[in-house]
Design a protein around this motif. Structure first.
Motif, PDB file in Angstrom:
ATOM      1  N   GLY A   1       2.376   0.835  -9.632  1.00  0.00           N
ATOM      2  CA  GLY A   1       1.480   0.153  -8.703  1.00  0.00           C
ATOM      3  C   GLY A   1       0.455   1.043  -8.037  1.00  0.00           C
ATOM      4  O   GLY A   1      -0.479   0.546  -7.404  1.00  0.00           O
ATOM      5  N   ASP A   2       0.595   2.364  -8.166  1.00  0.00           N
ATOM      6  CA  ASP A   2      -0.407   3.273  -7.581  1.00  0.00           C
ATOM      7  C   ASP A   2      -1.768   3.045  -8.249  1.00  0.00           C
ATOM      8  O   ASP A   2      -1.843   2.785  -9.453  1.00  0.00           O
ATOM      9  N   VAL A   3      -2.845   3.158  -7.458  1.00  0.00           N
ATOM     10  CA  VAL A   3      -4.190   3.069  -8.011  1.00  0.00           C
ATOM     11  C   VAL A   3      -4.512   4.373  -8.730  1.00  0.00           C
ATOM     12  O   VAL A   3      -4.464   5.457  -8.142  1.00  0.00           O
ATOM     13  N   LEU A   4      -4.834   4.239 -10.015  1.00  0.00           N
ATOM     14  CA  LEU A   4      -5.140   5.418 -10.829  1.00  0.00           C
ATOM     15  C   LEU A   4      -6.634   5.564 -11.099  1.00  0.00           C
ATOM     16  O   LEU A   4      -7.141   6.681 -11.162  1.00  0.00           O
ATOM     17  N   LEU A   5      -7.343   4.452 -11.295  1.00  0.00           N
ATOM     18  CA  LEU A   5      -8.771   4.482 -11.577  1.00  0.00           C
ATOM     19  C   LEU A   5      -9.470   3.461 -10.689  1.00  0.00           C
ATOM     20  O   LEU A   5      -8.969   2.358 -10.474  1.00  0.00           O
ATOM     21  N   ASP A   6     -10.641   3.845 -10.176  1.00  0.00           N
ATOM     22  CA  ASP A   6     -11.426   2.985  -9.300  1.00  0.00           C
ATOM     23  C   ASP A   6     -12.700   2.521  -9.998  1.00  0.00           C
ATOM     24  O   ASP A   6     -13.231   3.221 -10.870  1.00  0.00           O
ATOM     25  N   PRO A   7     -13.222   1.356  -9.612  1.00  0.00           N
ATOM     26  CA  PRO A   7     -14.507   0.912 -10.161  1.00  0.00           C
ATOM     27  C   PRO A   7     -15.591   1.965  -9.919  1.00  0.00           C
ATOM     28  O   PRO A   7     -15.610   2.639  -8.875  1.00  0.00           O
ATOM     29  N   GLY A   8     -16.470   2.118 -10.901  1.00  0.00           N
ATOM     30  CA  GLY A   8     -17.551   3.088 -10.800  1.00  0.00           C
ATOM     31  C   GLY A   8     -17.294   4.377 -11.550  1.00  0.00           C
ATOM     32  O   GLY A   8     -18.200   5.198 -11.707  1.00  0.00           O
ATOM     33  N   MET A   9     -16.056   4.568 -12.046  1.00  0.00           N
ATOM     34  CA  MET A   9     -15.753   5.797 -12.765  1.00  0.00           C
ATOM     35  C   MET A   9     -16.266   5.709 -14.197  1.00  0.00           C
ATOM     36  O   MET A   9     -16.165   4.675 -14.854  1.00  0.00           O
TER      37      MET A   9
ATOM     38  N   ASP B   1       4.208  12.162 -10.939  1.00  0.00           N
ATOM     39  CA  ASP B   1       2.764  12.019 -11.140  1.00  0.00           C
ATOM     40  C   ASP B   1       2.229  10.812 -10.376  1.00  0.00           C
ATOM     41  O   ASP B   1       1.211  10.895  -9.677  1.00  0.00           O
ATOM     42  N   CYS B   2       2.894   9.684 -10.524  1.00  0.00           N
ATOM     43  CA  CYS B   2       2.493   8.477  -9.802  1.00  0.00           C
ATOM     44  C   CYS B   2       3.644   7.493  -9.830  1.00  0.00           C
ATOM     45  O   CYS B   2       4.556   7.595 -10.647  1.00  0.00           O
ATOM     46  N   ARG B   3       3.566   6.529  -8.897  1.00  0.00           N
ATOM     47  CA  ARG B   3       4.568   5.479  -8.823  1.00  0.00           C
ATOM     48  C   ARG B   3       3.991   4.173  -9.345  1.00  0.00           C
ATOM     49  O   ARG B   3       2.770   3.962  -9.305  1.00  0.00           O
TER      50      ARG B   3
ATOM     51  N   ASP C   1       6.388   4.023 -13.169  1.00  0.00           N
ATOM     52  CA  ASP C   1       6.424   5.413 -12.718  1.00  0.00           C
ATOM     53  C   ASP C   1       5.975   6.324 -13.855  1.00  0.00           C
ATOM     54  O   ASP C   1       6.229   6.053 -15.032  1.00  0.00           O
ATOM     55  N   GLN C   2       5.312   7.408 -13.482  1.00  0.00           N
ATOM     56  CA  GLN C   2       4.883   8.377 -14.483  1.00  0.00           C
ATOM     57  C   GLN C   2       5.273   9.783 -14.025  1.00  0.00           C
ATOM     58  O   GLN C   2       4.864  10.197 -12.942  1.00  0.00           O
ATOM     59  N   PRO C   3       6.058  10.523 -14.799  1.00  0.00           N
ATOM     60  CA  PRO C   3       6.716  10.038 -16.014  1.00  0.00           C
ATOM     61  C   PRO C   3       7.766   8.980 -15.684  1.00  0.00           C
ATOM     62  O   PRO C   3       8.291   8.943 -14.575  1.00  0.00           O
ATOM     63  N   PRO C   4       8.101   8.128 -16.652  1.00  0.00           N
ATOM     64  CA  PRO C   4       9.025   7.025 -16.388  1.00  0.00           C
ATOM     65  C   PRO C   4      10.495   7.457 -16.364  1.00  0.00           C
ATOM     66  O   PRO C   4      11.368   6.618 -16.137  1.00  0.00           O
ATOM     67  N   PHE C   5      10.743   8.730 -16.600  1.00  0.00           N
ATOM     68  CA  PHE C   5      12.100   9.282 -16.569  1.00  0.00           C
ATOM     69  C   PHE C   5      11.967  10.779 -16.304  1.00  0.00           C
ATOM     70  O   PHE C   5      10.874  11.349 -16.379  1.00  0.00           O
ATOM     71  N   ASP C   6      13.080  11.396 -15.931  1.00  0.00           N
ATOM     72  CA  ASP C   6      13.083  12.850 -15.810  1.00  0.00           C
ATOM     73  C   ASP C   6      12.851  13.422 -17.206  1.00  0.00           C
ATOM     74  O   ASP C   6      13.686  13.254 -18.114  1.00  0.00           O
TER      75      ASP C   6
END
Length: 400
Positions: free
Chosen positions: A143-151, A139-141, A45-50
């Motif tokens: 396992g969420d996809v953050l970057l995709d191929p082609g970037m 911000d994200c959980r 998780d991001q951030p990993p804490f409050d």
């Protein structure tokens, strides 16, 4: 003589014939500017804490109306999580720290006053639940996809990779490129000039155009106007390099040996000669092992125009690099064109008072006149059909 290809047909043939250069893994610190070829997921998780967002004090708002809090602890960035045991107290916190257990809000230090061991809230200030707290996973959980191929890996993407523990990155492999200048008349930059000689500049110009677009494995070579020498040089380069960019020796003159040498070496001709000016003699082909060969005219303006219009976009596409999109500009004055050929005209671009992009044509005297090019930003493409393009004509602009 074969029929001339249109610019659009030439562009399509090149795009269809281009190979893919594969991938490689590089260290994170070597990945800047490269093209990502993997999916990157959140490590946690991001951030990993409050996370505390302001220096100040952390309190529990359940103590309604309380204005005075005794400091009972300290929570710095990087410390393990502290606990608020008494809701009549507060914990001093710094930006980036974990929100202490038992607290639900942060009061900025600017909204407090210190009185010995106590903090007093500023007059009229009313804390609210969750203020100046960056909630865990907002911000994200994991396992969420953050970057995709082609970037393209720029600063923000590198930050994401680093923050998620990616030490090696799968990126598009960049091809090895050799730029070959042909011609008996060419002398080196640091050599004395003999009668009838000129200094070679096309190879440096083409190499520079490649480097500023992210291609860094570039070598330079030179060959005389001789079929045996040309064939031997190209044979060795085809054995060791993935992309050859030749300048000169590609027209139909008695000492233009490049097409014949390439044919003898098994390079399949995809196209030769395009209905354009400058750059009509351009040649393109694919070698027996998938090597890419761009044989550009020897005149400096022709070589650069063909590189920007065909070579660079083709290599960028094959490696996943995003090419700069051409833009539409308005011609500020009339310029001669041709009913039968696509015309490429160097221009200088500026914006008028309304913000519209305007192009001032600065056509060189000949396709060998490269001395005027530094005063231009690129060139426009004017399609065939008329003998001239009047002022106000909209044209496609390509940057050098």
């Amino acid at each position: 003589m074969s029929e001339l290809l249109t610019v659009a047909d030439a562009e399509q043939l090149i795009r269809q014939a281009m190979p893919v250069f594969g991938t490689e893994r590089v260290a994170l610190d070597a990945a800047a500017g490269r093209v990502l070829r993997q999916v990157v997921r959140a490590e946690r998780d991001q951030p990993p804490f409050d996370r505390v967002m302001m220096d100040g004090i952390a309190i529990a708002t359940s103590v309604g109306g309380r204005r005075r809090f005794r400091q009972s602890g300290l929570q710095l960035a990087g410390m393990t999580q502290q606990t608020l045991d008494d809701t009549d107290t507060c914990i001093e916190v710094t930006t980036g720290a974990m929100l202490p257990r038992g607290c639900d809000t942060v009061v900025p230090v600017e909204q407090t006053r210190r009185d010995g061991e106590h903090y007093l809230l500023a007059e009229g200030y009313a804390p609210a639940v969750g203020q100046f707290v960056h909630p865990r996973g907002s911000d994200c959980r994991s396992g969420d996809v953050l970057l995709d191929p082609g970037m393209r890996l720029r600063g923000p993407e590198i930050a994401v990779l680093a923050a998620n523990g990616v030490t090696e990155v799968e990126v598009a492999a960049m091809p090895s490129v050799t730029v070959v200048a042909t011609g008996d008349e060419l002398a080196g930059v640091d050599q004395p000039l003999l009668e009838g000689q000129i200094r070679g500049s096309n190879d440096r110009a083409l190499a520079a155009a490649l480097r500023v677009r992210g291609f860094d494995d570039i070598q330079l070579a030179r060959v005389a106007d001789d079929l045996v020498a040309t064939t031997a040089t190209l044979a060795e380069l085809l054995r060791t390099r993935q992309v050859l960019v030749l300048s000169g020796g590609v027209s139909v003159g008695q000492r233009d040996y490049v097409p014949e040498a390439l044919r003898m070496l098994g390079v399949r001709q995809v196209l030769h000669r395009i209905a354009q000016r400058p750059g009509k003699p351009m040649w393109f082909g694919i070698g027996p092992q998938g090597q890419v060969v761009f044989a550009l005219p020897g005149n400096p303006v022709s070589a650069l125009v063909c590189a920007v219009r065909y070579l660079l976009p083709a290599l960028q596409s094959a490696t996943g690099l995003a090419a700069e999109l051409p833009m539409q500009v308005c011609m500020e004055s009339a310029v001669d064109t041709s009913p039968a050929l696509t015309f490429f005209v160097p221009v200088r671009v500026h914006h008028d008072s309304t913000g519209r992009a305007m192009a001032t044509p600065l056509p060189p005297g000949t396709s060998g006149d490269f001395s005027s090019l530094p005063r231009t930003h690129g060139f426009v493409e004017l399609p065939p059909g008329l003998a001239f393009a009047p002022a106000g004509t909209m044209a496609t602009f390509y940057r050098w």
